[in-house]
Design a protein around this motif. Structure first.
Motif, PDB file in Angstrom:
ATOM      1  N   ALA A  94      34.469  33.140  13.731  1.00 46.31           N
ATOM      2  CA  ALA A  94      35.248  33.927  14.689  1.00 46.31           C
ATOM      3  C   ALA A  94      36.681  34.096  14.193  1.00 46.31           C
ATOM      4  O   ALA A  94      37.252  33.206  13.558  1.00 46.31           O
ATOM      5  N   SER A  95      37.258  35.270  14.486  1.00 38.52           N
ATOM      6  CA  SER A  95      38.639  35.515  14.087  1.00 38.52           C
ATOM      7  C   SER A  95      39.581  34.605  14.871  1.00 38.52           C
ATOM      8  O   SER A  95      39.391  34.387  16.069  1.00 38.52           O
ATOM      9  N   PRO A  96      40.615  34.066  14.211  1.00 39.31           N
ATOM     10  CA  PRO A  96      41.584  33.246  14.936  1.00 39.31           C
ATOM     11  C   PRO A  96      42.561  34.068  15.769  1.00 39.31           C
ATOM     12  O   PRO A  96      43.344  33.513  16.536  1.00 39.31           O
ATOM     13  N   ARG A 131      43.174  41.939  20.859  1.00 42.55           N
ATOM     14  CA  ARG A 131      44.047  43.088  21.079  1.00 42.55           C
ATOM     15  C   ARG A 131      44.605  43.632  19.766  1.00 42.55           C
ATOM     16  O   ARG A 131      44.918  44.812  19.649  1.00 42.55           O
ATOM     17  N   LEU A 132      44.728  42.762  18.764  1.00 46.39           N
ATOM     18  CA  LEU A 132      45.305  43.203  17.497  1.00 46.39           C
ATOM     19  C   LEU A 132      44.438  44.251  16.825  1.00 46.39           C
ATOM     20  O   LEU A 132      44.931  45.136  16.117  1.00 46.39           O
TER      21      LEU A 132
END
Length: 394
Positions: free
Chosen positions: A5-7, A11-12
């Motif tokens: 998973a992305s840290p 929203r980015l």
């Protein structure tokens, strides 16, 4: 193995990088003639007067100026802004005024207050790139409002409101960024009526309103707001200097109190020292004379730019004729790729902003935004000569 998973917050993924900020890295080179950034003319900054104001603040109120201050803003500056609002035909008192870190912070605070993921924001088409960026941070969806030479078309709003149930409408009624277009007085009044009837919150962004050099001044949309649906934002960035990072918003009490909580969480308060310096400058100097100088210089530079375009651009190009502000909007032939043109222009040491990023949806491939406030007449003429030589005829 499952993908890690992305840290980072999701929203980015929805946020665009600023093309303008990337271009500014190139235009920092002195040999590049830039029509890109929305920069005021630095030679017109009131440096000596601001220095005198800063000295006075430090010598007379140094300890208070360097201490924490109220989140609402320095009382003296809020009073000055409230007085200024009344000259703009907006009824306001100091308690209606929240001082912010430029008007850009207003957009961030408004987004935090109103927008959940998936909420709709109505905008002009095209609209201010940094507003798109700000609202993207809250995972908003954008629905463009049809726009013509007199600004957004109010008659299109009821159907859009019914279909999309928007949380906000964002507008720049004076000398719009990027087009330079001004929303007509009848349309401003109609927008206020429609907002009241449909309980739609309008964010009126007015950074350029004091920079009118042609035509007749038009009251803000907020002037016609009898239902408290319009938030009015403005800034000192274009009338004193952007480095002070001072803006403000005028809001009704139920919205003001919530914006204040969000402001406290964001930064406690805007620099008390900068606020006091601005107040000292404004109360000790002839601001009307300074504004007259800005209007004179920017008006002359607009005329030179427009004349240079008329003398050198090939067939198939047209451009807006703003009555104030800092920008002019060029429409090229449908076959033009402004991004490709920019790469060739940079090689010839001239820069502009391609129009694509100002559109909240698709489109914009054949548009250019030109800034004229930050170039001398000689550089304007030479820059347009270089640019026109690169533009394919339509």
């Amino acid at each position: 193995m499952s993908e890690q998973a992305s840290p980072f917050a999701r929203r980015l993924a929805h946020m665009r990088p600023s093309t303008i900020r990337e271009i500014l890295k190139v235009t920092a080179q002195p040999e590049v003639i830039s029509f890109a950034g929305g920069l005021p003319a630095p030679e017109l900054f009131p440096v000596a007067q601001v220095q005198t104001a800063a000295d006075a603040v430090l010598s007379q109120h140094g300890r208070a100026a360097l201490q924490y201050g109220p989140s609402e803003g320095f009382p003296g500056l809020r009073e000055w802004i409230a007085d200024e609002m009344r000259t703009r035909r907006i009824q306001a008192v100091a308690d209606d005024v929240l001082v912010t870190n430029g008007s850009q912070q207003v957009l961030d605070l408004v987004g935090k207050l109103f927008l959940n993921p998936g909420d709709v924001v109505l905008t002009e088409n095209p609209t201010y790139l940094a507003a798109i960026q700000s609202f993207q941070a809250f995972e908003a969806k954008f629905v463009p409002v049809p726009t013509d030479a007199d600004g957004l078309i109010p008659e299109a709003l009821p159907d859009l409101i019914k279909a999309h149930r928007p949380k906000l409408l964002y507008t720049i009624p004076n000398f719009q960024n990027p087009t330079g277009i001004t929303l007509s007085a009848p349309r401003r009044a109609a927008l206020a009526r429609i907002a009241a009837a449909h309980q739609l919150t309008v964010v009126e962004d007015d950074p350029y309103g004091k920079l009118r050099y042609r035509g007749v001044e038009i009251p803000p949309v907020k002037h016609w707001d009898e239902a408290g649906r319009v938030l009015y934002a403005s800034t000192f960035s274009k009338t004193i200097a952007p480095g002070l990072r001072l803006g403000w918003v005028v809001a009704p009490p139920e919205i003001f109190s919530r914006l204040l909580i969000l402001k406290q969480a964001a930064d406690l308060h805007t620099s008390g020292f900068d606020q006091r310096v601005a107040h000292a400058y404004l109360t000790a100097n002839d601001q009307a004379a300074h504004l007259q100088l800005l209007r004179k210089v920017y008006g002359e530079r607009y005329s030179i730019l427009s004349e240079a375009l008329g003398a050198t651009m090939p067939p198939g190009y047209s451009w807006t004729k703003p009555e104030g502000g800092m920008f002019l909007w060029v429409t090229g032939p449908a076959t033009l790729d402004a991004m490709e043109l920019l790469q060739r222009a940079i090689a010839e040491k001239v820069a502009f902003v391609p129009g694509r990023d100002f559109f909240p949806a698709e489109g914009g491939r054949n548009f250019l935004r030109l800034n004229y406030s930050n170039s001398t007449p000689e550089r304007i003429r030479e820059g347009i000569r270089r640019l026109a030589a690169l533009c394919p005829a339509g």
